[in-house]
Enzyme design. Sequence first.
Site, PDB file in Angstrom:
ATOM      1  N   LYS A  13       0.844  -1.215   0.000  1.00  0.00           N
ATOM      2  CA  LYS A  13       0.000   0.000   0.000  1.00  0.00           C
ATOM      3  C   LYS A  13       0.875   1.258   0.000  1.00  0.00           C
ATOM      4  O   LYS A  13       0.637   2.187  -0.771  1.00  0.00           O
ATOM      5  CB  LYS A  13      -0.936   0.019   1.218  1.00  0.00           C
ATOM      6  CG  LYS A  13      -1.879  -1.160   1.321  1.00  0.00           C
ATOM      7  CD  LYS A  13      -2.856  -1.020   2.468  1.00  0.00           C
ATOM      8  CE  LYS A  13      -2.242  -0.934   3.827  1.00  0.00           C
ATOM      9  NZ  LYS A  13      -1.573  -2.189   4.288  1.00  0.00           N
ATOM     10  N   ARG A 127      11.666  -5.669   4.769  1.00  0.00           N
ATOM     11  CA  ARG A 127      11.402  -4.231   4.741  1.00  0.00           C
ATOM     12  C   ARG A 127      12.376  -3.435   5.614  1.00  0.00           C
ATOM     13  O   ARG A 127      12.610  -3.772   6.769  1.00  0.00           O
ATOM     14  CB  ARG A 127       9.955  -3.980   5.203  1.00  0.00           C
ATOM     15  CG  ARG A 127       9.527  -2.530   5.093  1.00  0.00           C
ATOM     16  CD  ARG A 127       8.054  -2.387   4.955  1.00  0.00           C
ATOM     17  NE  ARG A 127       7.304  -2.855   6.119  1.00  0.00           N
ATOM     18  CZ  ARG A 127       5.976  -2.906   6.152  1.00  0.00           C
ATOM     19  NH1 ARG A 127       5.273  -2.554   5.084  1.00  0.00           N
ATOM     20  NH2 ARG A 127       5.352  -3.342   7.223  1.00  0.00           N
ATOM     21  N   ARG A 162      11.578  -1.673  11.109  1.00  0.00           N
ATOM     22  CA  ARG A 162      10.520  -1.200  12.015  1.00  0.00           C
ATOM     23  C   ARG A 162      10.372  -2.171  13.191  1.00  0.00           C
ATOM     24  O   ARG A 162      10.379  -3.392  12.977  1.00  0.00           O
ATOM     25  CB  ARG A 162       9.185  -1.133  11.251  1.00  0.00           C
ATOM     26  CG  ARG A 162       8.863   0.229  10.690  1.00  0.00           C
ATOM     27  CD  ARG A 162       7.703   0.179   9.746  1.00  0.00           C
ATOM     28  NE  ARG A 162       6.483  -0.412  10.321  1.00  0.00           N
ATOM     29  CZ  ARG A 162       5.325  -0.458   9.674  1.00  0.00           C
ATOM     30  NH1 ARG A 162       5.221   0.036   8.452  1.00  0.00           N
ATOM     31  NH2 ARG A 162       4.277  -0.987  10.225  1.00  0.00           N
ATOM     32  N   ARG A 173      -0.418  -8.972  13.606  1.00  0.00           N
ATOM     33  CA  ARG A 173      -0.979  -7.956  12.688  1.00  0.00           C
ATOM     34  C   ARG A 173      -1.801  -8.629  11.576  1.00  0.00           C
ATOM     35  O   ARG A 173      -2.845  -8.108  11.161  1.00  0.00           O
ATOM     36  CB  ARG A 173       0.148  -7.110  12.079  1.00  0.00           C
ATOM     37  CG  ARG A 173       0.696  -6.083  13.075  1.00  0.00           C
ATOM     38  CD  ARG A 173       2.063  -5.587  12.714  1.00  0.00           C
ATOM     39  NE  ARG A 173       2.065  -4.775  11.509  1.00  0.00           N
ATOM     40  CZ  ARG A 173       3.155  -4.511  10.800  1.00  0.00           C
ATOM     41  NH1 ARG A 173       4.323  -5.030  11.149  1.00  0.00           N
ATOM     42  NH2 ARG A 173       3.081  -3.764   9.746  1.00  0.00           N
TER      43      ARG A 173
END
Length: 328
Positions: A13, A127, A162, A173
């Site tokens: 996204k 990521r 992160r 999540r």
Amino acid sequence: MRIVLLGPPGSGKGTQSQRLIKRHGIPQISTGDLLRAAVAARSELGLAAKAAMDAGKLVDDSIVLGMIQERLAQPDAARGFILDGFPRNLAQAGELAKLLAKLGQPLDAVVLMEVDNDELVRRIGGRRTCRNCGQVFNVFTSPPPAGEPCPRTGAEHDLFQRPDDNEATVAERLKVYDEKTRPLADFYAARGLLRRIDAMGELEAVTARLEAALAAQAKADKPAAARKQPAARTRKRKPAPKQAVKQSKARKPAKKAAVKAKAKKTRAKGRTVVRAKTKVATKARRPVAKKAAKKKAPARKVARPARKPARKTRPVGRKTGAKAKRHR
Ligand code: AMP
């Protein structure tokens, strides 16, 4: 363009939002980014959100809604926006609808980005974010290009992972997504706003599918009447000139007939016929003669002598006849 990008964590996204920003010039509004900024600033709001974020849970609706309301009121959002990571449950979707209705800015499209769970875990695991410029990379699929420095520092990107991208939090999540966020697909499908795209594969290919979905939704959004308008207009307009032609054609013979009838009457009155005819002819000729006179001077000279003898002949003839009587 006012859109929502819907999809599990790691579906791309954020990455696709960055591409839409460049193409369409509208801002990305990411509640995750806003919350991370609040945490980094150690604001009251950030401190209240941190525990839920670290645990992979949803932050309280009141906090997120307050942030969204404030962000949508900023001038750049008036041109449109890409909502990334919001709404995340039905309550938020309902509140967003109310807020946008108040602003008179309803959503245009909601795109659900579908990715296999294994691929999501792989993407999230790779990521990394640059501490200085905030750019997001993936060490497996899109690492920082060799020799391209951080635009902020001019040095190499300073990458970090992160804190909520660790294995345990990712599992939580994804569970939260299935339970709370996935039902939004039905919510928006029922409102005719949902488009699903395959978000697996090359970045470019996903962007192309996303753009195609947005274009298809925009086309479907147009009211049926607006789409049919050009055809309806052509149909209405076409007969109009035909009628006009028919009418003008019909009028012409009527005029001719009237003139002929008048001429017949006048002809029956003997000499008057000749005068009447001459008058009509003279009136008709006058403007032509005037125009010709403006353009060419010789045209006048020719026209005047041609008419004068005709008028003189008759009165002279009459007087001559009277004088002749008196003589007799
Ligand atoms: P994201 O960057 O979108 O993956 O979001 C990171 C974390 O921020 C999420 O795991 C949540 O804890 C929190 N968060 C982001 N957006 C929302 C939201 N709309 N509602 C509640 N929590 C959110």
